[in-house]
Write a protein that holds these residues in place. Structure first.
Motif, PDB file in Angstrom:
ATOM      1  N   GLU A 137       0.816  -1.219   0.000  1.00  0.00           N
ATOM      2  CA  GLU A 137       0.000   0.000   0.000  1.00  0.00           C
ATOM      3  C   GLU A 137       0.852   1.273   0.000  1.00  0.00           C
ATOM      4  OE1 GLU A 137      -3.961  -0.958   2.475  1.00  0.00           O
ATOM      5  OE2 GLU A 137      -2.097  -1.228   3.595  1.00  0.00           O
ATOM      6  N   TYR A 138       1.996   1.224   0.673  1.00  0.00           N
ATOM      7  CA  TYR A 138       2.802   2.430   0.853  1.00  0.00           C
ATOM      8  C   TYR A 138       4.233   2.254   0.374  1.00  0.00           C
ATOM      9  CZ  TYR A 138      -0.815   4.149   4.043  1.00  0.00           C
ATOM     10  OH  TYR A 138      -1.998   4.568   4.594  1.00  0.00           O
ATOM     11  N   ILE A 139       4.778   3.354  -0.111  1.00  0.00           N
ATOM     12  CA  ILE A 139       6.195   3.464  -0.438  1.00  0.00           C
ATOM     13  C   ILE A 139       6.734   4.542   0.492  1.00  0.00           C
ATOM     14  CG2 ILE A 139       7.892   3.991  -2.232  1.00  0.00           C
ATOM     15  CD1 ILE A 139       5.485   3.497  -4.236  1.00  0.00           C
ATOM     16  N   GLY A 140       7.792   4.229   1.211  1.00  0.00           N
ATOM     17  CA  GLY A 140       8.334   5.197   2.150  1.00  0.00           C
ATOM     18  C   GLY A 140       9.836   5.307   2.042  1.00  0.00           C
ATOM     19  N   CYS A 141      10.383   6.316   2.685  1.00  0.00           N
ATOM     20  CA  CYS A 141      11.833   6.494   2.773  1.00  0.00           C
ATOM     21  C   CYS A 141      12.151   6.919   4.203  1.00  0.00           C
ATOM     22  CB  CYS A 141      12.325   7.528   1.769  1.00  0.00           C
ATOM     23  SG  CYS A 141      11.613   9.169   1.985  1.00  0.00           S
ATOM     24  N   LEU A 142      13.407   6.748   4.584  1.00  0.00           N
ATOM     25  CA  LEU A 142      13.810   7.103   5.942  1.00  0.00           C
ATOM     26  C   LEU A 142      13.658   8.603   6.189  1.00  0.00           C
ATOM     27  CD1 LEU A 142      17.028   4.943   6.406  1.00  0.00           C
ATOM     28  CD2 LEU A 142      14.794   4.581   7.454  1.00  0.00           C
ATOM     29  N   TYR A 143      13.144   8.948   7.339  1.00  0.00           N
ATOM     30  CA  TYR A 143      13.021  10.338   7.743  1.00  0.00           C
ATOM     31  C   TYR A 143      14.059  10.594   8.826  1.00  0.00           C
ATOM     32  CZ  TYR A 143      11.250  14.661   9.594  1.00  0.00           C
ATOM     33  OH  TYR A 143      11.147  15.956   9.988  1.00  0.00           O
ATOM     34  N   PRO A 144      14.795  11.667   8.782  1.00  0.00           N
ATOM     35  CA  PRO A 144      14.713  12.833   7.920  1.00  0.00           C
ATOM     36  C   PRO A 144      15.611  12.785   6.688  1.00  0.00           C
ATOM     37  CG  PRO A 144      16.200  13.333   9.709  1.00  0.00           C
ATOM     38  CD  PRO A 144      15.723  11.896   9.897  1.00  0.00           C
ATOM     39  N   ILE A 145      16.260  11.664   6.441  1.00  0.00           N
ATOM     40  CA  ILE A 145      17.227  11.564   5.343  1.00  0.00           C
ATOM     41  C   ILE A 145      16.573  11.737   3.985  1.00  0.00           C
ATOM     42  CG2 ILE A 145      18.879  10.026   4.217  1.00  0.00           C
ATOM     43  CD1 ILE A 145      19.203   8.733   7.082  1.00  0.00           C
ATOM     44  N   GLY A 146      15.425  11.090   3.787  1.00  0.00           N
ATOM     45  CA  GLY A 146      14.739  11.165   2.508  1.00  0.00           C
ATOM     46  C   GLY A 146      15.263  10.139   1.521  1.00  0.00           C
ATOM     47  N   PHE A 147      14.860  10.291   0.291  1.00  0.00           N
ATOM     48  CA  PHE A 147      15.221   9.355  -0.775  1.00  0.00           C
ATOM     49  C   PHE A 147      16.571   9.725  -1.360  1.00  0.00           C
ATOM     50  CE2 PHE A 147      15.266   8.206  -5.274  1.00  0.00           C
ATOM     51  CZ  PHE A 147      15.017   6.854  -5.189  1.00  0.00           C
TER      52      PHE A 147
END
Length: 107
Positions: free
Chosen positions: A33-43
């Motif tokens: 359902e979701y695509i995410g990336c590490l916070y606060p680093i981002g993609f």
């Protein structure tokens, strides 16, 4: 209910914070359902992508920006889920989103 893009969550198997950056991804014949990336680093690269489902979300730390356009998208995502539409056959739904977004003058 879907969390909006930009929401920051913690999922079951991790203490890392993830920022939601997309929806409905198909990988190795499994739908997420979701695509995410590490916070606060981002993609930063494709190895930074984390795929997960709503039942994996342990806690919502920050809720992303919600507009009428998000509510419209959420309706489509829920409809897709209820009708077992996968990421492979989105055309009808993409057209619906584009058509309805034109009514709101959004790209």
């Amino acid at each position: 209910m879907y969390e909006p893009i930009g929401s920051v969550v913690v999922i079951d198997d991790s203490d890392f914070m993830l920022m939601i950056m997309g929806y409905n991804c198909l990988l190795d014949d499994k739908e997420y359902e979701y695509i995410g990336c590490l916070y606060p680093i981002g993609f930063e690269s494709d190895t930074d992508i984390k795929l997960f489902n709503s039942d994996n979300i342990k806690e919502v730390l920050f809720k992303g920006y919600e507009t009428e356009n998000f509510e419209l998208l959420e309706e489509v995502l829920i409809d897709m889920k209820e009708n077992n539409v996968t990421a492979e056959n989105l055309t009808e739904y993409e057209e619906r989103i584009i058509h309805e977004e034109e009514e709101y003058d959004v790209l």
